[in-house]
Design an enzyme around this catalytic site. Structure first.
Site, PDB file in Angstrom:
ATOM      1  N   TYR A 181       0.793  -1.263   0.036  1.00  0.00           N
ATOM      2  CA  TYR A 181       0.008   0.143  -0.041  1.00  0.00           C
ATOM      3  C   TYR A 181       1.142   1.351   0.140  1.00  0.00           C
ATOM      4  O   TYR A 181       0.668   2.124  -0.949  1.00  0.00           O
ATOM      5  CB  TYR A 181      -0.913  -0.033   1.151  1.00  0.00           C
ATOM      6  CG  TYR A 181      -1.287   1.552   1.642  1.00  0.00           C
ATOM      7  CD1 TYR A 181      -2.011   2.189   0.871  1.00  0.00           C
ATOM      8  CD2 TYR A 181      -0.752   1.851   2.737  1.00  0.00           C
ATOM      9  CE1 TYR A 181      -2.555   3.457   1.127  1.00  0.00           C
ATOM     10  CE2 TYR A 181      -1.260   3.239   3.224  1.00  0.00           C
ATOM     11  CZ  TYR A 181      -1.852   3.930   2.332  1.00  0.00           C
ATOM     12  OH  TYR A 181      -2.109   5.436   2.757  1.00  0.00           O
ATOM     13  N   HIS A 182       1.762   1.242   0.846  1.00  0.00           N
ATOM     14  CA  HIS A 182       2.783   2.568   1.050  1.00  0.00           C
ATOM     15  C   HIS A 182       3.545   2.750  -0.388  1.00  0.00           C
ATOM     16  O   HIS A 182       3.637   3.892  -0.760  1.00  0.00           O
ATOM     17  CB  HIS A 182       3.662   2.236   2.222  1.00  0.00           C
ATOM     18  CG  HIS A 182       3.015   2.521   3.364  1.00  0.00           C
ATOM     19  ND1 HIS A 182       2.597   1.511   4.420  1.00  0.00           N
ATOM     20  CD2 HIS A 182       2.255   3.675   4.078  1.00  0.00           C
ATOM     21  CE1 HIS A 182       2.017   2.050   5.360  1.00  0.00           C
ATOM     22  NE2 HIS A 182       2.076   3.062   5.176  1.00  0.00           N
TER      23      HIS A 182
HETATM   24  P1  NAD Z   1     -11.264   5.250   3.549  1.00  0.00           P
HETATM   25  O1  NAD Z   1     -10.992   3.863   2.972  1.00  0.00           O
HETATM   26  O2  NAD Z   1     -12.192   5.447   4.723  1.00  0.00           O
HETATM   27  O3  NAD Z   1     -11.911   6.124   2.247  1.00  0.00           O
HETATM   28  C1  NAD Z   1     -11.424   6.002   0.786  1.00  0.00           C
HETATM   29  C2  NAD Z   1     -12.628   6.178  -0.018  1.00  0.00           C
HETATM   30  O4  NAD Z   1     -11.979   5.900  -1.553  1.00  0.00           O
HETATM   31  C3  NAD Z   1     -13.719   4.945   0.126  1.00  0.00           C
HETATM   32  O5  NAD Z   1     -15.119   5.688   0.398  1.00  0.00           O
HETATM   33  C4  NAD Z   1     -13.707   4.080  -1.269  1.00  0.00           C
HETATM   34  O6  NAD Z   1     -15.109   3.738  -1.273  1.00  0.00           O
HETATM   35  C5  NAD Z   1     -13.261   5.108  -2.084  1.00  0.00           C
HETATM   36  N1  NAD Z   1     -12.302   4.586  -3.265  1.00  0.00           N
HETATM   37  C6  NAD Z   1     -11.380   3.724  -2.836  1.00  0.00           C
HETATM   38  N2  NAD Z   1     -11.087   3.494  -4.307  1.00  0.00           N
HETATM   39  C7  NAD Z   1     -11.840   4.033  -5.135  1.00  0.00           C
HETATM   40  C8  NAD Z   1     -11.774   4.228  -6.755  1.00  0.00           C
HETATM   41  N3  NAD Z   1     -10.826   3.490  -7.451  1.00  0.00           N
HETATM   42  N4  NAD Z   1     -12.958   4.992  -7.358  1.00  0.00           N
HETATM   43  C9  NAD Z   1     -13.677   5.824  -6.375  1.00  0.00           C
HETATM   44  N5  NAD Z   1     -13.771   5.554  -4.893  1.00  0.00           N
HETATM   45  C10 NAD Z   1     -12.640   4.796  -4.550  1.00  0.00           C
HETATM   46  O7  NAD Z   1      -9.818   5.725   3.502  1.00  0.00           O
HETATM   47  P2  NAD Z   1      -9.429   7.191   4.712  1.00  0.00           P
HETATM   48  O8  NAD Z   1      -9.027   6.684   5.674  1.00  0.00           O
HETATM   49  O9  NAD Z   1     -10.639   8.215   4.511  1.00  0.00           O
HETATM   50  O10 NAD Z   1      -8.199   7.649   3.732  1.00  0.00           O
HETATM   51  C11 NAD Z   1      -8.303   8.422   2.562  1.00  0.00           C
HETATM   52  C12 NAD Z   1      -7.247   8.682   2.020  1.00  0.00           C
HETATM   53  O11 NAD Z   1      -6.182   9.346   2.910  1.00  0.00           O
HETATM   54  C13 NAD Z   1      -6.270   7.593   1.541  1.00  0.00           C
HETATM   55  O12 NAD Z   1      -5.828   7.996   0.079  1.00  0.00           O
HETATM   56  C14 NAD Z   1      -5.457   7.307   2.282  1.00  0.00           C
HETATM   57  O13 NAD Z   1      -4.092   6.541   1.679  1.00  0.00           O
HETATM   58  C15 NAD Z   1      -4.906   8.715   2.830  1.00  0.00           C
HETATM   59  N6  NAD Z   1      -4.349   8.512   4.243  1.00  0.00           N
HETATM   60  C16 NAD Z   1      -5.291   8.231   5.419  1.00  0.00           C
HETATM   61  C17 NAD Z   1      -4.585   8.111   6.496  1.00  0.00           C
HETATM   62  C18 NAD Z   1      -5.451   7.481   7.921  1.00  0.00           C
HETATM   63  O14 NAD Z   1      -4.958   7.313   8.920  1.00  0.00           O
HETATM   64  N7  NAD Z   1      -6.773   7.233   7.549  1.00  0.00           N
HETATM   65  C19 NAD Z   1      -3.478   8.304   6.949  1.00  0.00           C
HETATM   66  C20 NAD Z   1      -2.627   8.877   5.826  1.00  0.00           C
HETATM   67  C21 NAD Z   1      -3.177   9.104   4.335  1.00  0.00           C
END
Ligand code: NAD
Length: 382
Positions: A181-182
């Site tokens: 993932y990273h």
């Molecule tokens: P999450 O899984 O809750 O939300 C991601 C959303 O994206 C989901 O609703 C999913 O349905 C949608 N999605 C995924 N693939 C898709 C696609 N191909 N087309 C359309 N929609 C799609 O994740 P989150 O915790 O809200 O994280 C959001 C972003 O922030 C991510 O990119 C993640 O890598 C980044 N991030 C999150 C964290 C954390 O601690 N939650 C930390 C660092 C970075």
């Protein structure tokens, strides 16, 4: 500003969409709802009951009069993305829409391939959509502090000045990610940087720390606006997982020594950082990197904090150092720079006992929803 929040049904995206809408921006959510399907695949759930996306945006309109348009579809379907760009004509594209769990990407070959295909190809489609349909649109992309890994020197914000054999250059900071993932995020960063260089796209890569918390001012307005809260061994982030474990009186399971140190921020700061990036766009051709976190803690420090607050609430839980399912350095140096967002006006919400108590109380309220089998890690790196 017209802003698309891709991944706007997820943990970070939903509160961000509401916050930007409240601030007066014209917001549209793009999401393929895959995260809800992954809950079914993993036999897991959000501790907080979450309404459908349609119910969510309808309630927001009822409460505030503000409309959030929804586009349900996949970033990997370029025809769909073309329609969204043509109809909505965004000034900014906030890109949260990726598979974001490191353990999920490490389940097996299939999940690693899904994660990298979904993330890297989805992001590449976004870059092409911007180039072809909205060249001035600012891409605000969620990356992660995990792209850097844990080097034995200070982590800079995206770039580092290097002197080598008598010559100097400013180069992208070396990346040492710790999961497939990273790695997908590192690949995204490279693709974005290249697109900025060749096409003159403007982009901000937000290298976000681990997000904790649940509510924002907006999501608190009505239970239908609840944010999701993951607690399982696959999607639960460290602090959220410990709080859930405390709520059901389960030991707090620290992987290995717990000395692993990571950068963190409150969900209330996530939404503000995105606003700051949107209001201060990168220049055409600029690939700008912000380190989006406010504090760093070791995993053990987090467990200690949760244990203490739980005790004050009458819950006694032990800390259990279990075998680390991941392959990662446990004893390492950690220091990272995070001045750019602060310089643009971010005022951090820090991790106080009050924040932990508030979350703990919410989880206790819904603790009958916790599936106990899911609180331990089920995926190993080997
Ligand atoms: P999450 O899984 O809750 O939300 C991601 C959303 O994206 C989901 O609703 C999913 O349905 C949608 N999605 C995924 N693939 C898709 C696609 N191909 N087309 C359309 N929609 C799609 O994740 P989150 O915790 O809200 O994280 C959001 C972003 O922030 C991510 O990119 C993640 O890598 C980044 N991030 C999150 C964290 C954390 O601690 N939650 C930390 C660092 C970075």
């Amino acid at each position: 500003m017209k802003i698309i929040v891709a991944g706007g049904d997820g943990f970070c995206g939903w509160p961000t969409a509401l916050y930007l809408s409240k601030q007066g921006h014209d917001v549209a959510i793009l999401d393929n709802l895959v995260r809800r399907k992954i809950d079914n695949e993993l036999h897991s759930n959000s501790v907080t009951p979450i309404a459908t996306l349609e119910e969510r945006v309808n309630k927001w309109k009822e409460l505030t009069g503000k409309e959030i348009k929804t586009f349900v579809g996949d970033l990997n379907h370029h025809d769909f993305l073309t329609q969204v760009f043509t109809q909505f004509k965004p000034d900014a594209f906030v890109h949260f829409a990726e598979q974001r769990s490191a353990p999920y990407s490490m389940i097996d070959r299939e999940h690693a391939v899904y994660t990298q295909t979904n993330n890297v190809m989805g992001n590449l489609n976004v870059l092409y959509a911007i180039k072809e349909l909205a060249p001035d649109c600012h891409l605000i992309k969620l990356g992660t502090m995990g792209e850097y890994g844990t080097p034995n020197i200070e982590i800079e914000e995206g770039y580092i000045e290097i002197e080598h054999k008598g010559r100097k250059d400013t180069l992208p900071y070396p990346k040492q990610p710790g999961s497939f993932y990273h790695l997908s995020k590192v690949h995204d960063s490279h693709n974005i940087q290249f697109a900025c260089k060749i096409w003159g796209i403007r982009a901000t890569d937000l290298n976000q720390g681990i997000v904790y918390g649940l509510h924002t001012e907006e999501t608190k307005q009505d239970p239908v606006l609840n944010n999701r809260l993951d607690y399982d061994g696959v999607y639960g982030t460290a602090l959220n997982r410990f709080i859930n474990q405390a709520a059901i009186e389960h030991d707090l399971t620290v992987y290995g020594s717990g000395k692993q140190t990571r950068a963190f921020l409150n969900i209330e700061d996530t939404v503000r950082c995105v606003e700051i990036a949107a209001e201060n766009p990168a220049e055409p051709g600029e690939f700008r990197v912000f380190n989006q976190f406010t504090e760093w803690f070791s995993v053990k420090e987090l467990a200690d904090k949760v244990q203490k607050v739980a005790k004050e609430e009458g819950i006694d839980v032990s800390i259990d150092n279990m075998e680390n399912p991941r392959v990662e350095a446990e004893d390492h140096y950690y220091s990272a720079v995070n001045t750019k967002l602060r310089d643009l006006g971010l005022e951090p919400h820090l991790l106080t006992d009050e924040v932990i108590k508030d979350m703990l109380q919410t989880v206790i309220e819904h603790k009958d929803r916790v599936i106990k089998d899911n609180v331990l890690p089920s995926v190993t790196w080997k």
